[in-house]
Design an enzyme around this catalytic site. Structure first.
Site, PDB file in Angstrom:
ATOM      1  N   ASP A  37      47.586  75.692 -20.467  1.00  0.00           N
ATOM      2  CA  ASP A  37      46.409  76.519 -21.198  1.00  0.00           C
ATOM      3  C   ASP A  37      45.941  75.899 -22.059  1.00  0.00           C
ATOM      4  O   ASP A  37      45.650  76.266 -23.400  1.00  0.00           O
ATOM      5  CB  ASP A  37      46.756  77.891 -21.214  1.00  0.00           C
ATOM      6  CG  ASP A  37      46.919  78.740 -20.143  1.00  0.00           C
ATOM      7  OD1 ASP A  37      46.565  78.228 -18.829  1.00  0.00           O
ATOM      8  OD2 ASP A  37      47.635  79.730 -20.161  1.00  0.00           O
ATOM      9  N   ASP A  96      44.542  79.748 -11.550  1.00  0.00           N
ATOM     10  CA  ASP A  96      44.922  81.196 -12.098  1.00  0.00           C
ATOM     11  C   ASP A  96      43.785  82.147 -12.258  1.00  0.00           C
ATOM     12  O   ASP A  96      43.273  82.378 -13.418  1.00  0.00           O
ATOM     13  CB  ASP A  96      45.716  81.227 -13.122  1.00  0.00           C
ATOM     14  CG  ASP A  96      46.484  82.331 -13.511  1.00  0.00           C
ATOM     15  OD1 ASP A  96      46.267  83.405 -12.726  1.00  0.00           O
ATOM     16  OD2 ASP A  96      47.057  82.703 -14.536  1.00  0.00           O
ATOM     17  N   ARG A  97      42.876  82.220 -11.188  1.00  0.00           N
ATOM     18  CA  ARG A  97      41.540  82.872 -11.205  1.00  0.00           C
ATOM     19  C   ARG A  97      41.634  84.455 -11.346  1.00  0.00           C
ATOM     20  O   ARG A  97      40.803  84.941 -11.764  1.00  0.00           O
ATOM     21  CB  ARG A  97      40.559  82.294 -10.252  1.00  0.00           C
ATOM     22  CG  ARG A  97      39.197  82.793 -10.234  1.00  0.00           C
ATOM     23  CD  ARG A  97      38.457  82.583 -11.532  1.00  0.00           C
ATOM     24  NE  ARG A  97      37.005  83.126 -11.495  1.00  0.00           N
ATOM     25  CZ  ARG A  97      36.671  84.429 -11.549  1.00  0.00           C
ATOM     26  NH1 ARG A  97      37.890  85.237 -11.716  1.00  0.00           N
ATOM     27  NH2 ARG A  97      35.583  84.873 -11.439  1.00  0.00           N
ATOM     28  N   LYS A  98      42.595  84.959 -10.683  1.00  0.00           N
ATOM     29  CA  LYS A  98      42.816  86.504 -10.910  1.00  0.00           C
ATOM     30  C   LYS A  98      41.386  87.187 -10.341  1.00  0.00           C
ATOM     31  O   LYS A  98      40.901  87.865 -10.928  1.00  0.00           O
ATOM     32  CB  LYS A  98      43.229  86.972 -12.224  1.00  0.00           C
ATOM     33  CG  LYS A  98      44.817  86.492 -12.635  1.00  0.00           C
ATOM     34  CD  LYS A  98      45.121  87.327 -13.538  1.00  0.00           C
ATOM     35  CE  LYS A  98      46.332  86.675 -14.599  1.00  0.00           C
ATOM     36  NZ  LYS A  98      46.327  85.372 -14.982  1.00  0.00           N
ATOM     37  N   ASP A 101      36.844  91.138  -7.632  1.00  0.00           N
ATOM     38  CA  ASP A 101      35.714  91.779  -7.280  1.00  0.00           C
ATOM     39  C   ASP A 101      35.535  92.104  -5.770  1.00  0.00           C
ATOM     40  O   ASP A 101      36.507  91.849  -5.054  1.00  0.00           O
ATOM     41  CB  ASP A 101      34.506  90.598  -7.646  1.00  0.00           C
ATOM     42  CG  ASP A 101      33.308  91.641  -8.206  1.00  0.00           C
ATOM     43  OD1 ASP A 101      33.011  92.569  -7.649  1.00  0.00           O
ATOM     44  OD2 ASP A 101      32.825  91.311  -9.079  1.00  0.00           O
TER      45      ASP A 101
END
Ligand code: S5P
EC number: 4.1.1.23
Length: 279
Positions: A37, A96-98, A101
């Site tokens: 990160d 790690d888009r999580k 929608d």
């Protein structure tokens, strides 16, 4: 708790990408996923290049990288350089888009936009909260990826992790109903959902289930941060809780001797696994 070895699971896991990941873990003797990160794309590539022999997986947050107009790398140049490192050093990439929608929206977020995540990330993750359409929207994109003529099947195989739990303080995953519904959703989509982000083993091994569980919030020098992160040790996560992969970020890239520290996490994660399957 799985007493089965990574090597034997690499033969039988229901997804192509799961089998590929388990075989990398087994041959490189590492269950360490580096969570990188930092916000400079060149720094990401430098760190990943250095730590590559120690890891089975790199976890990215592509949307925290800065690509100013005078950036030495464009977004596609960055993802292609990362993919080359992954091939050269035999690790996979997990964005790690999580996703969270409706199916139609996530299919655009996964396959298009400025990041084109599906093109380069072998694995991504999603919340089950919106319902099963989220899985179908993502899978539709993964299934439509073109197979490259010289490539291996695993080059374009894609896998999804569902968030079954989170590491942060006060999270709302404490309802067993939410967690069991997430597992049921995964069971109905076994050819794409390869496993979970969770704090420990998920599912029923006696029924022949094999989910790859990856656990974030791992650190051997700290118990948390000022924004609600809560840390556990590799031994707790792998040996006591039966997870498969430790996800480590600041514990490694925030240390002075990154390579030595990555080796320490690799060794402790691997020994915890060996002790688990011996037990
Ligand atoms: O529950 C979670 C799920 C994830 S994917 N808790 C987490 O911390 N993560 C991610 O793991 C988080 O987004 C971050 O990228 C990484 C943990 O980083 P660290 O620096 O605290 O090890």
């Amino acid at each position: 708790m799985s007493a089965q070895s990574y090597a034997s699971r690499a033969e039988t896991h229901p997804t192509v990408i799961g089998r590929h990941l388990l075989s990398i873990i087994s041959s490189k003797r590492t269950n360490l996923c580096l969570s990188i990160d930092v916000t400079s794309p060149t720094k990401v590539l430098d760190i990943v290049g250095t730590l590559a022999p120690k890891i089975c997986l790199v976890k990215t947050h592509i949307d925290i990288l800065t690509f100013p107009p005078d950036s030495p790398l464009s977004i596609p140049e960055f993802t292609s350089a990362l993919s080359s490192l992954a091939k050269e050093h035999n690790f996979l990439i997990f964005e790690d888009r999580k996703f969270a929608d409706i199916g139609n929206t996530v299919s655009h977020q996964y396959g298009g936009g400025i990041y084109r995540i599906a093109d380069w990330a072998h694995i991504t993750n999603a919340h089950s909260l919106p319902g099963e359409g989220i899985i179908q929207g993502l899978q539709k994109v993964a299934d439509a990826l073109p197979l490259s003529p010289q490539g291996q099947p695993e080059d374009t195989a894609r896998g999804l992790l569902l968030l079954e739990e989170m590491s942060s303080a006060g999270n709302l995953f404490n309802s067993s109903g939410y967690r069991s519904s997430t597992l049921e959703m995964a069971r109905r989509n076994k050819n794409f959902v390869m496993g979970f982000i969770a704090m420990g083993k998920v599912g029923d091994e006696k029924e022949g289930e094999d989910w790859i569980v990856m656990t974030p919030g791992v650190n051997i020098a700290s118990t948390g941060d000022a924004l609600g992160q809560q840390y556990k040790t590799p031994e707790y996560v792998i040996r006591e809780r039966g997870s498969d992969v430790i996800i480590v970020g600041r514990g490694i890239y925030g240390s002075e001797d990154m390579l030595g520290t990555a080796e320490e996490y690799r060794r402790r994660g691997w020994e915890a696994y060996e002790n688990r399957i011996k037990a």
